[in-house]
Structures are given as structure tokens and as C-alpha cells.
Design an enzyme around this catalytic site. Structure first.
Site, mmCIF file in Angstrom:
data_model
loop_
_atom_site.group_PDB
_atom_site.id
_atom_site.type_symbol
_atom_site.label_atom_id
_atom_site.label_comp_id
_atom_site.label_asym_id
_atom_site.label_seq_id
_atom_site.Cartn_x
_atom_site.Cartn_y
_atom_site.Cartn_z
ATOM 1 N N ASN B 376 0.811 -1.213 0.000
ATOM 2 C CA ASN B 376 0.000 0.000 0.000
ATOM 3 C C ASN B 376 0.850 1.272 0.000
ATOM 4 O O ASN B 376 1.003 1.916 -1.037
ATOM 5 C CB ASN B 376 -0.946 -0.028 1.200
ATOM 6 C CG ASN B 376 -1.970 1.086 1.146
ATOM 7 O OD1 ASN B 376 -1.899 1.975 0.312
ATOM 8 N ND2 ASN B 376 -2.944 1.052 2.035
ATOM 9 N N ASP B 377 1.457 1.589 1.152
ATOM 10 C CA ASP B 377 2.196 2.859 1.233
ATOM 11 C C ASP B 377 3.353 2.926 0.235
ATOM 12 O O ASP B 377 3.676 4.000 -0.259
ATOM 13 C CB ASP B 377 2.743 3.046 2.656
ATOM 14 C CG ASP B 377 1.606 3.182 3.668
ATOM 15 O OD1 ASP B 377 0.544 3.710 3.279
ATOM 16 O OD2 ASP B 377 1.792 2.757 4.809
ATOM 17 N N VAL B 378 3.962 1.782 -0.079
ATOM 18 C CA VAL B 378 5.141 1.794 -0.956
ATOM 19 C C VAL B 378 4.782 2.028 -2.425
ATOM 20 O O VAL B 378 5.662 2.133 -3.273
ATOM 21 C CB VAL B 378 5.972 0.490 -0.837
ATOM 22 C CG1 VAL B 378 6.499 0.332 0.571
ATOM 23 C CG2 VAL B 378 5.179 -0.718 -1.272
#
Lengths: 93, 450
Positions: B376-378
Site C-alpha cells: 500500500n504505502d510503498v
């Protein structure tokens, strides 16, 4: 000033840091986990100090040495074995 | 004597050098193990009055515990194992230093204390890290008022104790035990406020400390073997710490004192409306069928769903149909450096398909489908342009540059950083909701039938 013996140890220490830096920066990200478990095993070199500590007389010192020996042996045996287990899985088709 | 330690050190260096390629890595590990054997044998044979009985007992106990750990541990649990091993390493060095101090002849008190300080701090800190990773202790940062003040106090007390040693106010035994206790406390105090998501940095740093502790002990007992090996490990841990910090775009000070994850980023409050397009696996399979180049981006969610194997089967099937399939792996995709690579290698993914950030990012330009599994964040493009985003500046995988981005997620819950991912609303993004394993199994069936 520092005595020659300490200077010698210091020389080895500084040079080893340079070597370590060179060698380890070439390890690819894919192998960073085995690098960590492998260096766990290498830091088990404290086992050498532990053996020498058990040799000395004086009960408390000896038993501390024994505890150190157990800890360090866990690192050496566990570290090398688990690293091998991981590296075995890296295959190219 | 020192000649044998030199041989051992050369073995370690060659071993690490061979770790520069998966092909030679296994033999490298073997060579390093031989080096350790040489060091141990040399110590045993060259020393005079050894208590062999105790030594054998120590080897048997330690060896069995180590072997048990090494063979039983699951690959997802590797971070815990490395954490606890860091602790043993630090503990062993502190114990050797303590034993040397308590046994005549008199040893250099300053080095004893430095060795005990680093070793004990590594020991207690590593066990807290282990507890957090294993779920014994809450993975959330545990913070209370005055915590950093307490840590600073403990550290200052250690420095003061060291400096008054020559004044004769306290005897060195009392100072030694006080430093031992304070270091133990400091190790706990430093790790307990750090959140689960930052554990990769912490275990890398503790890895480095365990090496530095061994080096300090080497200085104490005048042993080259310990100094060289400890320096190698110290350097390795520091390099990995640095890589992990860069991967998260955080400074080391920020990780240690920041307690991130506690104050979930509130952002500017005005959540932008996103147009989420939810597709079925059948539709996703049709898009993949038309694709020529596919990049799979695995996150830790994939490992949690135990879906690495079926992901590899999907990739194999696509490859058999003549498509090019690669894996893009972010440095902080797993729970420790290189963790995701090991998890995929375990699922029989060929290592030459595993590409790191710098290798894979140019590949997205002409990529037809980027398949995001549990990451997700990456992959949040906000990191590139949105200065108000808490992850702004973090290096990300440029999946949004692919023609189509297929994102598999359980639900719309935000990731670790607690922020919504604008990628999900992009025109070229489609979402396929569901458990990764179920979704990939369905996808596999659909692809085979098309």
C-alpha cells in the site's frame, strides 16, 4: 599515549571496518536477510572469549563464562544453519 | 594463536564476499562456518587449563537450542529470530566482559564498562524487539510522559559513574553493577517506544550493536578474532540500518525518538473524493490475458495471507503463455531487510526475477499490468508530489506509470502509515477486493480457462 598493544588492536579495528564496509555494500538487497542471520552467526565469535573465560578460576567468572558460551553457541549454530536453510531456497530457473 | 584468528577472519571476509551473488552465497556461508570452527578449535587447543567438561556442556546446550531455532522457525518469523539472536550476541559479549572483570588479574575498567553497556543494552533491547514482533508486547509505540527524559537520565548516570571511577567515591564493583542495571533499563527504554512498522530499522541497528559489543570485548581481552568479526557485523548492521531508513525516508534519530504510528497523520482533513473502480477477478483475468508485460508488487499482506505460492503459480502460468513477468520489491516490503525476497524464494520464485527499487522503476514505463498484492504505502504516488503527505519523499515503486494497475486489497483500510492511497482513485487503477489467496486462486483458474 596509548601503548603499542592497543595501537595494534586499534589498527586492526579500523582496517576491519573499511573491509566490512566494502564487502557488505556489495551484497544485493535480495540477500539482506541471509546477511543479517549470517552476521548473527559471525558475532557468535564471542564464543572464543567465553571459552577463555571458563578457563579462568573463580566460580562466578566461570559460570558467567558458561552462560556466555551457551548464548554464543546458539548464535553460531543457529545462525549458520538458518542462513544455509534460506540460501538453499534461492534458485534460478 | 593469532595466526588462526587471522585464518578465521579471512574465512569470514571471503564468506561475506561470496554473499554478493545468490549463486555463490551458500558456499560463502559454509566457508564462514569453517572459519568459526578454526577459531574455536584454535582456542580450545592452545589454552592451558580448560574446564573441558563445562565447555562441552555449554556447546551441547547452546548447539541444541540453536539447531532447534534454525530448523523450526518459519520464514515469516525470521525478524523475530534475528532479533533474539542479536540479543544473545550482545548478551554473550557482556557476559564475557563481566567474567573478565570479576576474575583477577585486573582488567581495563573503562573497556569493561563500555562492553557491558553495549552488550546489555543490545540484550534487553533485542528482547523487547522480539516481544513486539512476536506479539507478546503491543506493536504500537508505548510512550509515556518523561520517557525520553528518563532515558537521558539513565545515559547521563552511566557517563557520570564512569567519570567518578578514579575519584574513589564508589568502589569499582558498585559502579560496575550500577552500569549493568542502567544499561539493561536503557535497552528497554530505547526500544519500547518504537512502533512495529519501524522494527526493520531497530533490528538492523541492534544487529550492528551486537557486533560493536563483540569488538569492545575483543579490545578488553586483546583478541583480534573478536575485533575483526565484531567490526564486520557492526559495519553490516549500520549499512542495513541506513538502507532501511532511506527506504522509509526517515532519519535514524526520527525512528528512535519519533514514535511514529502513534499520532496517525491527520493530513489536511479534507479527504479527496476518489472514484474507486471495483472489478471482478474475471475482468482482471481478461486484462491480464491481453497484457504482454506484467510486474507483480508484493507487500507483507501477501505473506500474511500465505499467498506467495499461488502468486508464483499465477506468474508461472502467465510466463508459460509467453508473457514477461517480473517482481518489484520495495526495501521495506517485508518486516526486515530482504525479507520479502526470502519469502518469495521459499515459494520457488526464481531469484533473477526479483528486482529491487532501482532496477524495477524504469520497467513500469512499458509495463501493461502492475499487480499490487498486499502493498500500500510503498506504491502511493503522493510520496512523489504531495508535500503534506506524511510519506512525502519516501522512495516508491512507480506502479502508476503502468498502463493498468490492478490492486488487490481486503478492504479500503489504509496502510501502516494510516493514510489513504490516492493511487486507488487513478484512472488506470482498478481494485479487486478480497483475500489475496482466494483472489489469486480464482485468478489462476480464470487465466487457465481463457
Amino acid at each position: 599515549m596509548l601503548d603499542p598493544g592497543t595501537i595494534n588492536l586499534l589498527t586492526i579495528f579500523i582496517l576491519a571496518i573499511f573491509v566490512g564496509n566494502e564487502v557488505i555494500s556489495k551484497v544485493p538487497p535480495t540477500l539482506h536477510t541471509p546477511l543479517m542471520s549470517g552476521s548473527n552467526a559471525i558475532s557468535g565469535i564471542a564464543v572464543v572469549g567465553a571459552i577463555l573465560a571458563i578457563q579462568t578460576e573463580g566460580t562466578l567468572g566461570t559460570y558467567l563464562g558458561l552462560a556466555a558460551l551457551i548464548f554464543a553457541t546458539i548464535n553460531v549454530v543457529g545462525g549458520f544453519l538458518v542462513t544455509d536453510r534460506m540460501l538453499r531456497m534461492f534458485k534460478k530457473k | 594463536m593469532n595466526l588462526f584468528y587471522l585464518i578465521a577472519a579471512v574465512c569470514f571476509i571471503i564468506g561475506l564476499k561470496r554473499l554478493s551473488h545468490p549463486k555463490t552465497a551458500r558456499s560463502g556461508n559454509f566457508i564462514a562456518a569453517i572459519g568459526m570452527l578454526v577459531a574455536i578449535a584454535a582456542t580450545l587447543f592452545s589454552s592451558g587449563k580448560l574446564d573441558l567438561e563445562l565447555i562441552v556442556i555449554g556447546f551441547i546446550i547452546g548447539g541444541s537450542i540453536g539447531a532447534l531455532f534454525a530448523t523450526r522457525i518459519q520464514m515469516t518469523e525470521m525478524p523475530q529470530m534475528v532479533a533474539i539472536f542479536n540479543g544473545f550476541g550482545g548478551g554473550a559479549s557482556a557476559l564475557v566482559a563481566s567474567s573478565t572483570f570479576l576474575t583477577p588479574p585486573e582488567s581495563n575498567f573503562l573497556i569493561v564498562c563500555i562492553s557491558v553497556l553495549i552488550g546489555t543494552l543490545t540484550f534487553s533491547g533485542s528482547f523487547i524487539a522480539f516481544g513486539k514482533l512476536q506479539g507478546f508486547i503491543s506493536g504500537k509505540p508505548i510512550v509515556f510522559k518523561g520517557q525520553q527524559f528518563l532515558n537521558a537520565l539513565a545515559f547521563s548516570a552511566i557517563i557520570i559513574l564512569l567519570s567518578i571511577n578514579n575519584l574513589g567515591i564508589l568502589d569499582s564493583q558498585s559502579i560496575f553493577y550500577a552500569i549493568l542495571a542502567l544499561s539493561f533499563f536503557l535497552g528497554i527504554g530505547l526500544v519500547i517506544p518504537i512502533g512495529g512498522a519501524d522494527m526493520p530499522v531497530v533490528i538492523s541497528l541492534l544487529n550492528s550493536y551486537s557486533g560493536i559489543a563483540a569488538t569492545a570485548t575483543g579490545f578488553l581481552i586483546g583478541n583480534n578474532g573478536l575485533i575483526i568479526s565484531g567490526s564486520l557485523v557492526g559495519a553490516s548492521g549500520l549499512i542495513l540500518t541506513n538502507i532501511m531508513c532511506k527506504g522509509m525516508n526517515r532519519s535514524l534519530a526520527n525512528v528512535i525518538f519519533g514514535a511514529v504510528g502513534l499520532e496517525v497523520a491527520s493530513g489536511d482533513g479534507s479527504q479527496k473524493e476518489m472514484n474507486i473502480k471495483s472489478y471482478s477477478t474475471t475482468e482482471a483475468a481478461m486484462i491480464m490475458d491481453a497484457a504482454e508485460k506484467i510486474i507483480i508488487v508484493p507487500g507483507y499482506g501477501l505473506a500474511v495471507a500465505k499467498a506467495q505460492h499461488v502468486a508464483r503459480e499465477v506468474a508461472d502460468t502467465l510466463e508459460a503463455q509467453g508473457k514477461k513477468v517480473l517482481y518489484g520489491i520495495h526495501p521495506v516490503a517485508g518486516r526486515m531487510p530482504g525479507h520479502m525476497n526470502v519469502l518469495l524464494a521459499e515459494a520457488d520464485v526464481s531469484y533473477d526475477l526479483l528486482k529491487d527499487l532501482d532496477e524495477i522503476n524504469p520497467e513500469f514505463e512499458d509495463c501493461d499490468v502492475a499487480l499490487i498484492l498486499g502493498a500500500n504505502d510503498v506504491v502511493n504516488p503522493a510520496a512523489r508530489h504531495d508535500q503534506s503527505s506524511p510519506i512525502y519523499g519516501m522512495p516508491i515503486l512507480d506502479v502508476d506509470k503502468s498502463r493498468t494497475v490492478i490492486i488487490n486489497k481486503r478492504s479500503m483500510n489504509p496502510g501502516f502509515a494510516g493514510i489513504q492511497n490516492e493511487l486507488f482513485g487513478y484512472d488506470n487503477s482498478i481494485m479487486v477486493f478480497g483475500d489475496a489467496k482466494d483472489m489469486l486462486n480464482d485468478l489462476l483458474k480464470e487465466i487457465k480457462e481463457l
